[in-house]
Design a protein around this motif. Structure first.
Motif, PDB file in Angstrom:
ATOM      1  N   LEU B  61      12.576   1.318 -34.939  1.00 54.31           N
ATOM      2  CA  LEU B  61      12.401  -0.055 -34.746  1.00 54.31           C
ATOM      3  C   LEU B  61      11.777  -0.861 -35.858  1.00 54.31           C
ATOM      4  CD1 LEU B  61      13.234  -2.870 -33.139  1.00 54.31           C
ATOM      5  CD2 LEU B  61      11.363  -2.443 -31.849  1.00 54.31           C
ATOM      6  N   GLY B  62      10.478  -0.181 -35.820  1.00 64.76           N
ATOM      7  CA  GLY B  62       9.603  -0.893 -37.007  1.00 64.76           C
ATOM      8  C   GLY B  62      10.440  -0.841 -38.451  1.00 64.76           C
ATOM      9  N   PHE B  63      10.942   0.444 -38.869  1.00 62.47           N
ATOM     10  CA  PHE B  63      11.351   0.502 -40.179  1.00 62.47           C
ATOM     11  C   PHE B  63      12.627  -0.469 -40.290  1.00 62.47           C
ATOM     12  CE2 PHE B  63      14.479   2.497 -42.734  1.00 62.47           C
ATOM     13  CZ  PHE B  63      13.910   2.603 -43.914  1.00 62.47           C
ATOM     14  N   CYS B  64      13.464  -0.724 -39.183  1.00 68.03           N
ATOM     15  CA  CYS B  64      14.714  -1.329 -39.407  1.00 68.03           C
ATOM     16  C   CYS B  64      14.332  -2.743 -39.493  1.00 68.03           C
ATOM     17  CB  CYS B  64      15.321  -1.194 -37.982  1.00 68.03           C
ATOM     18  SG  CYS B  64      16.829  -2.431 -37.634  1.00 68.03           S
ATOM     19  N   ASP B  68      14.324  -5.582 -44.345  1.00 72.15           N
ATOM     20  CA  ASP B  68      14.961  -6.893 -45.314  1.00 72.15           C
ATOM     21  C   ASP B  68      13.837  -7.808 -45.694  1.00 72.15           C
ATOM     22  OD1 ASP B  68      17.560  -5.856 -45.209  1.00 72.15           O
ATOM     23  OD2 ASP B  68      17.901  -6.748 -43.118  1.00 72.15           O
ATOM     24  N   ILE B  69      12.711  -7.855 -45.128  1.00 74.56           N
ATOM     25  CA  ILE B  69      11.527  -8.731 -45.738  1.00 74.56           C
ATOM     26  C   ILE B  69      11.421  -8.656 -47.025  1.00 74.56           C
ATOM     27  CG2 ILE B  69       9.340  -9.680 -44.883  1.00 74.56           C
ATOM     28  CD1 ILE B  69      11.316  -9.727 -42.481  1.00 74.56           C
ATOM     29  N   GLN B  70      11.382  -9.962 -47.741  1.00 72.26           N
ATOM     30  CA  GLN B  70      10.766  -9.880 -48.915  1.00 72.26           C
ATOM     31  C   GLN B  70       9.709 -11.062 -49.096  1.00 72.26           C
ATOM     32  OE1 GLN B  70      14.615 -10.913 -50.777  1.00 72.26           O
ATOM     33  NE2 GLN B  70      15.618  -8.893 -50.876  1.00 72.26           N
ATOM     34  N   THR B  78      11.286 -15.249 -42.958  1.00 72.89           N
ATOM     35  CA  THR B  78      10.686 -14.106 -42.457  1.00 72.89           C
ATOM     36  C   THR B  78      10.812 -13.946 -41.021  1.00 72.89           C
ATOM     37  OG1 THR B  78       8.947 -14.213 -44.224  1.00 72.89           O
ATOM     38  CG2 THR B  78       8.567 -12.614 -42.719  1.00 72.89           C
ATOM     39  N   ALA B  79      10.504 -14.851 -40.370  1.00 72.16           N
ATOM     40  CA  ALA B  79      10.396 -14.799 -38.717  1.00 72.16           C
ATOM     41  C   ALA B  79      12.013 -14.673 -38.426  1.00 72.16           C
ATOM     42  CB  ALA B  79       9.949 -16.106 -38.209  1.00 72.16           C
ATOM     43  N   ARG B  80      12.988 -15.417 -39.213  1.00 71.16           N
ATOM     44  CA  ARG B  80      14.124 -15.185 -38.604  1.00 71.16           C
ATOM     45  C   ARG B  80      14.817 -13.718 -38.968  1.00 71.16           C
ATOM     46  NH1 ARG B  80      17.075 -18.897 -41.093  1.00 71.16           N
ATOM     47  NH2 ARG B  80      17.926 -20.330 -39.337  1.00 71.16           N
ATOM     48  N   LYS B  81      14.182 -13.238 -40.099  1.00 70.08           N
ATOM     49  CA  LYS B  81      14.750 -12.074 -40.188  1.00 70.08           C
ATOM     50  C   LYS B  81      14.274 -10.767 -39.273  1.00 70.08           C
ATOM     51  CE  LYS B  81      15.735 -12.032 -45.304  1.00 70.08           C
ATOM     52  NZ  LYS B  81      15.323 -11.768 -46.648  1.00 70.08           N
ATOM     53  N   TYR B  82      12.986 -10.913 -39.001  1.00 63.28           N
ATOM     54  CA  TYR B  82      12.237 -10.058 -37.760  1.00 63.28           C
ATOM     55  C   TYR B  82      13.102 -10.230 -36.571  1.00 63.28           C
ATOM     56  CZ  TYR B  82       7.714  -9.013 -40.129  1.00 63.28           C
ATOM     57  OH  TYR B  82       6.524  -8.308 -40.962  1.00 63.28           O
ATOM     58  N   TYR B  83      13.223 -11.564 -36.223  1.00 61.98           N
ATOM     59  CA  TYR B  83      13.960 -11.655 -34.991  1.00 61.98           C
ATOM     60  C   TYR B  83      15.488 -11.215 -34.857  1.00 61.98           C
ATOM     61  CZ  TYR B  83      15.591 -14.429 -31.042  1.00 61.98           C
ATOM     62  OH  TYR B  83      16.054 -14.933 -29.832  1.00 61.98           O
ATOM     63  N   VAL B  84      16.029 -11.532 -35.992  1.00 61.13           N
ATOM     64  CA  VAL B  84      17.425 -11.064 -36.085  1.00 61.13           C
ATOM     65  C   VAL B  84      17.741  -9.641 -36.203  1.00 61.13           C
ATOM     66  CG1 VAL B  84      19.705 -11.047 -37.386  1.00 61.13           C
ATOM     67  CG2 VAL B  84      18.334 -13.213 -36.933  1.00 61.13           C
ATOM     68  N   ALA B  85      16.730  -8.894 -36.856  1.00 59.96           N
ATOM     69  CA  ALA B  85      16.924  -7.637 -36.941  1.00 59.96           C
ATOM     70  C   ALA B  85      16.712  -6.751 -35.840  1.00 59.96           C
ATOM     71  CB  ALA B  85      15.948  -6.997 -38.141  1.00 59.96           C
ATOM     72  N   ALA B  86      15.360  -7.383 -35.022  1.00 57.64           N
ATOM     73  CA  ALA B  86      15.057  -6.918 -33.781  1.00 57.64           C
ATOM     74  C   ALA B  86      16.119  -6.825 -32.555  1.00 57.64           C
ATOM     75  CB  ALA B  86      13.891  -7.319 -33.359  1.00 57.64           C
ATOM     76  N   LEU B  87      16.931  -8.063 -32.755  1.00 61.72           N
ATOM     77  CA  LEU B  87      17.689  -8.229 -31.600  1.00 61.72           C
ATOM     78  C   LEU B  87      19.048  -7.193 -32.110  1.00 61.72           C
ATOM     79  CD1 LEU B  87      17.848  -9.714 -29.330  1.00 61.72           C
ATOM     80  CD2 LEU B  87      18.516 -12.051 -30.651  1.00 61.72           C
TER      81      LEU B  87
END
Lengths: 185, 185
Positions: B61-64, B68-70, B78-87
């Motif tokens: 999960l952490g890797f995934c 995408d974060i830059q 950044t927050a959106r990317k974290y959130y969307v990727a986790a979901l």
DNA sequence: TTTATGATTGACTAATCACTCCACAAATGT
DNA sequence: ACATTTGTGGAGTGATTAGTCAATCATAAA
């Protein structure tokens, strides 16, 4: 002198501390101060005890949450009362709250009796009414319910982990309701 | 041909279906297609297997989530990317997600190794930066983190329970991020 | 007093479980 | 070619467990 209650209390304490796996029925009986056989007199199997404990706790929560609601309350007021009551209950009954979580994310969930499912219907209906009145903008009601429940769960966990003062707790609870309300309206 | 991986996969499947208690190590070995002793060659105890499985999943999960974060992304991005990727990860890895929940609300939580704790530090720091920039209005950062995590958890559960189409899922995920964002800013 | 009923006990058991042991096989190094 | 490490198998073991059972005890109705 209610041995059944004693057994449930002992089970709650041990299950939350050592897990379902980690607590033998013999230890529960011992903690409750009853004989091994007595436990099986009240609960046919260990599984039955696990589910019965969940049902018992859920009924306590249901009663506590419903008691302040009045027919003339507005949707928002009703929602706030539900929310605040649930949060207070969670703070005052930390172990019970933890047991609910533990139970819900275990395979025993599938054993929840039908009678319990209808309990949350009152809340779903309230949300549906809010949607009909165009007060609540997010749909469907089940989604809103899901969001509120998990928010509640998160705030509860935060409060319990931080051990805030009573005053800070109250403030946080009220503010957090406004936060959710803002989100869905 | 990686027996360790086979054992972890078998354990994941059986633990989520029957619980820690309900799945003997012998069944795990059988499901993995290895001998009983082989399991204990890779994992000294059953507890070690349970924790190792959690660590393994959490690393995936952490890797995934991080990939995408830059560096040049804004806080919100950044927050959106974290959130969307986790979901998305939660939807694609339903069983793994359920295992995380099951593990976190079991007494095994206390066995989480220190190395894993720091993983969520990146997110806490991002939130702190957001607070410093007066972008995020809710404080403290740990509270915000708690709210976002539980929201994620709730939305995931809703999506999985409703079996929505892929398109609806995508839409819901993006909307739900805006919902949380609106709440904390 | 008798009879009936249900609560209570704790020794007991059959089954299960986590884990060990050791023999052997495969890979790896020298 | 040999030696050493590492992986693999599966029967075996001692401890533990959920659940049983035959026997008491308490209470109260008949």
């Amino acid at each position: 002198m209610d041995k059944q209650k004693d057994i449930l209390n002992a089970a709650l304490k041990l299950f939350t501390e050592f897990g379902f796996h980690g607590t033998p029925t013999s230890k529960i009986a011992q903690e409750a101060g009853v004989a091994n056989g007595t436990l099986f007199h009240y609960f046919k199997t260990k599984d039955e005890l696990i589910v019965a404990l969940y049902v018992d706790i859920k009924k306590q929560l249901g009663f506590c949450v419903a008691k302040d609601i009045q027919a003339e309350d507005s949707i928002k007021e009703t929602a706030r009362k539900y929310y605040v009551a649930a949060l207070h209950w969670g703070i005052d009954n930390e172990t019970e709250f933890r047991y609910i979580q533990q139970f819900l994310s275990s395979p025993y969930v599938s054993m929840i009796p039908a009678e319990l499912v209808e309990q949350s219907l009152a809340m779903i209906n309230m949300i549906k009414e809010g949607i009909k009145q165009k007060l609540i903008k997010v749909t469907p009601a089940e989604y809103v319910m899901s969001i509120i429940s998990s928010h509640l769960y998160g705030v509860n966990q935060y409060i319990n982990s931080q051990k805030l003062s009573s005053a800070k707790q109250k403030q946080l609870i009220n503010e957090s309701f406004e936060l959710v309300w803002k989100m869905i309206t």
